[in-house]
Design a protein around this motif. Structure first.
Motif, mmCIF file in Angstrom:
data_model
loop_
_atom_site.group_PDB
_atom_site.id
_atom_site.type_symbol
_atom_site.label_atom_id
_atom_site.label_comp_id
_atom_site.label_asym_id
_atom_site.label_seq_id
_atom_site.Cartn_x
_atom_site.Cartn_y
_atom_site.Cartn_z
ATOM 1 N N PHE A 80 70.871 18.236 4.519
ATOM 2 C CA PHE A 80 70.940 19.974 4.238
ATOM 3 C C PHE A 80 71.519 20.670 5.669
ATOM 4 O O PHE A 80 71.830 21.867 5.451
ATOM 5 C CB PHE A 80 69.388 20.596 3.843
ATOM 6 N N VAL A 81 71.381 20.099 6.870
ATOM 7 C CA VAL A 81 72.360 20.619 8.114
ATOM 8 C C VAL A 81 73.667 20.575 7.866
ATOM 9 O O VAL A 81 74.521 20.746 9.012
ATOM 10 C CB VAL A 81 71.434 20.025 9.130
ATOM 11 N N PHE A 82 74.369 20.130 6.645
ATOM 12 C CA PHE A 82 75.762 19.778 6.740
ATOM 13 C C PHE A 82 76.213 20.903 5.673
ATOM 14 O O PHE A 82 75.413 21.196 4.823
ATOM 15 C CB PHE A 82 76.229 18.643 6.335
ATOM 16 N N ALA A 83 77.674 21.160 6.025
ATOM 17 C CA ALA A 83 78.341 22.071 4.881
ATOM 18 C C ALA A 83 79.602 21.164 4.430
ATOM 19 O O ALA A 83 80.415 21.353 5.487
ATOM 20 C CB ALA A 83 78.460 23.417 5.235
ATOM 21 N N PRO A 84 79.700 20.633 3.204
ATOM 22 C CA PRO A 84 78.922 20.320 2.143
ATOM 23 C C PRO A 84 77.762 19.528 2.686
ATOM 24 O O PRO A 84 78.109 18.617 3.359
ATOM 25 C CB PRO A 84 79.634 20.124 1.028
ATOM 26 N N VAL A 99 81.459 22.170 16.752
ATOM 27 C CA VAL A 99 80.047 22.308 16.623
ATOM 28 C C VAL A 99 79.501 21.401 17.818
ATOM 29 O O VAL A 99 78.598 21.896 18.606
ATOM 30 C CB VAL A 99 79.409 22.373 15.648
ATOM 31 N N LEU A 100 79.967 20.171 17.737
ATOM 32 C CA LEU A 100 79.552 19.251 18.992
ATOM 33 C C LEU A 100 80.432 19.452 20.174
ATOM 34 O O LEU A 100 79.852 19.381 21.377
ATOM 35 C CB LEU A 100 79.727 17.598 18.245
ATOM 36 N N THR A 101 81.682 19.640 20.193
ATOM 37 C CA THR A 101 82.614 19.805 21.268
ATOM 38 C C THR A 101 82.104 20.722 22.345
ATOM 39 O O THR A 101 82.381 20.541 23.401
ATOM 40 C CB THR A 101 83.965 20.286 20.398
ATOM 41 N N LYS A 102 81.812 22.063 22.002
ATOM 42 C CA LYS A 102 81.195 22.998 22.692
ATOM 43 C C LYS A 102 80.153 22.617 23.716
ATOM 44 O O LYS A 102 80.267 22.860 24.902
ATOM 45 C CB LYS A 102 81.050 24.287 22.101
ATOM 46 N N TYR A 103 79.395 21.883 23.230
ATOM 47 C CA TYR A 103 78.238 21.128 24.246
ATOM 48 C C TYR A 103 78.776 20.157 25.116
ATOM 49 O O TYR A 103 78.426 19.714 26.051
ATOM 50 C CB TYR A 103 77.127 20.583 23.397
ATOM 51 N N GLU A 107 73.041 23.584 15.211
ATOM 52 C CA GLU A 107 73.374 23.753 16.670
ATOM 53 C C GLU A 107 72.330 23.066 17.356
ATOM 54 O O GLU A 107 72.795 22.336 18.441
ATOM 55 C CB GLU A 107 73.168 25.223 17.147
ATOM 56 N N GLU A 108 71.150 22.784 17.129
ATOM 57 C CA GLU A 108 70.190 22.176 18.126
ATOM 58 C C GLU A 108 70.451 20.651 17.961
ATOM 59 O O GLU A 108 70.325 19.935 18.837
ATOM 60 C CB GLU A 108 68.781 22.238 17.471
ATOM 61 N N ILE A 109 70.698 20.037 16.708
ATOM 62 C CA ILE A 109 71.171 18.732 16.337
ATOM 63 C C ILE A 109 72.430 18.281 17.139
ATOM 64 O O ILE A 109 72.583 17.457 18.017
ATOM 65 C CB ILE A 109 71.183 18.396 14.758
ATOM 66 N N ALA A 110 73.385 19.375 17.009
ATOM 67 C CA ALA A 110 74.616 19.101 18.074
ATOM 68 C C ALA A 110 74.512 18.821 19.093
ATOM 69 O O ALA A 110 74.957 18.065 19.947
ATOM 70 C CB ALA A 110 75.451 20.426 17.547
ATOM 71 N N ARG A 111 73.348 19.617 19.662
ATOM 72 C CA ARG A 111 73.216 19.861 21.079
ATOM 73 C C ARG A 111 72.475 18.375 21.416
ATOM 74 O O ARG A 111 72.832 17.551 22.605
ATOM 75 C CB ARG A 111 72.173 20.801 21.486
ATOM 76 N N ARG A 112 71.519 17.914 20.804
ATOM 77 C CA ARG A 112 70.926 16.444 20.932
ATOM 78 C C ARG A 112 71.904 15.679 21.025
ATOM 79 O O ARG A 112 71.844 14.459 21.664
ATOM 80 C CB ARG A 112 69.887 16.399 19.859
#
Length: 268
Positions: A176-180, A53-57, A17-22
């Motif tokens: 590692f911050v992605f799935a997959p 995940v990016l959209t909401k910000y 979430e923090e990366i998405a916000r950034r």
């Protein structure tokens, strides 16, 4: 409710979430970089929102927002989770962006790795409509776009984009911050339109000169551009032809294009 990542679409869903916000902050919000503030009020188009995940910000910015999504499963997910979001189901690469927004807009996304270069070539075609571009893509491609002359990764996209945009590499993103998780690192960049209004040479020929030069990047320009330069012409005497393409700045490529163009119509 979850969306299954599809390998054929190059999907790797960001879960940090923090990366998405950034990433969102690169074009909207109180932490907006200074070079992007000029366009702080224009609409936003997001490519490949996935599960949002990016959209909401981006929605929190209060600006007009549309999202382009090719995956029908993601479209269904987004319509349920974000019912007020304007989602366009389709292929960004095939879209007429004039039909999306009548005026300028900012482009952002966690760009699919398998088509990221094609996305940025399309950005060039619509550069008068897209003054700001941000987002995440494969680190290697992001670094190439933002690298300068003399770098080993400086190439076609570097020159063509830097002719019209100020390109800034912002930060790395680990797998590692992605799935997959992807097999490579990612990078976030920010592109903002520079002050150039005219290229100063034939745009089509410029593109051809750049692509031909880097097509044989290990050779000197005299060799790689042999088919475009007439023997005995003033262009053939240029000292810069002894250089390899990664040594030339945008301005030098513009000068070279004009020299080729001046060969009694050669190169038209």
């Amino acid at each position: 409710m979850q969306v299954k990542a599809k390998k054929q679409l190059g999907q790797h869903f960001l879960k940090d979430e923090e990366i998405a916000r950034r990433i969102a902050q690169t074009i909207s919000g109180p932490e907006l970089p200074e070079q992007a503030r000029r366009w702080a009020g224009i609409p936003i188009l997001e490519i490949g929102p996935g599960m949002g995940v990016l959209t909401k910000y981006l929605m929190d910015s209060g600006r007009e927002l549309k999202a382009v999504e090719l995956d029908s499963e993601s479209v269904t997910f987004l319509s349920k989770v974000y019912p007020k979001l304007d989602v366009i189901e389709g292929d960004f690469l095939k879209m007429d962006l004039e039909q999306v927004y009548p005026g300028e807009f900012a482009l952002i996304g966690n760009y699919p790795y398998n088509i990221s270069s094609q996305i940025f070539f399309k950005v060039l075609d619509y550069r008068e409509k897209i003054p700001v571009v941000a987002g995440m893509l494969q680190k290697e491609v992001a670094e190439r776009i933002c690298s300068g002359p003399g770098s080993k990764v400086y190439g076609i996209l570097s020159v063509l984009l830097q002719a019209w945009y100020d390109c800034r590499y912002l930060f790395d993103v680990e797998p590692f911050v992605f799935a997959p998780p992807p097999k490579v690192k990612s990078g976030v960049l920010l592109l903002t339109r520079n002050s150039r209004t005219e290229l100063g040479c034939d745009p089509a020929l410029f593109k051809s000169v750049v692509k031909t030069s880097f097509g044989m990047r290990r050779k000197t320009l005299r060799n790689s551009l042999a088919s475009m330069i007439r023997p005995g012409s003033e262009a053939s005497e240029l000292e810069i032809l002894s250089e390899r393409p990664e040594r030339l700045s945008v301005e030098q490529f513009i000068d070279l294009t004009n020299a080729i163009k001046a060969q009694s119509g050669k190169g038209e």
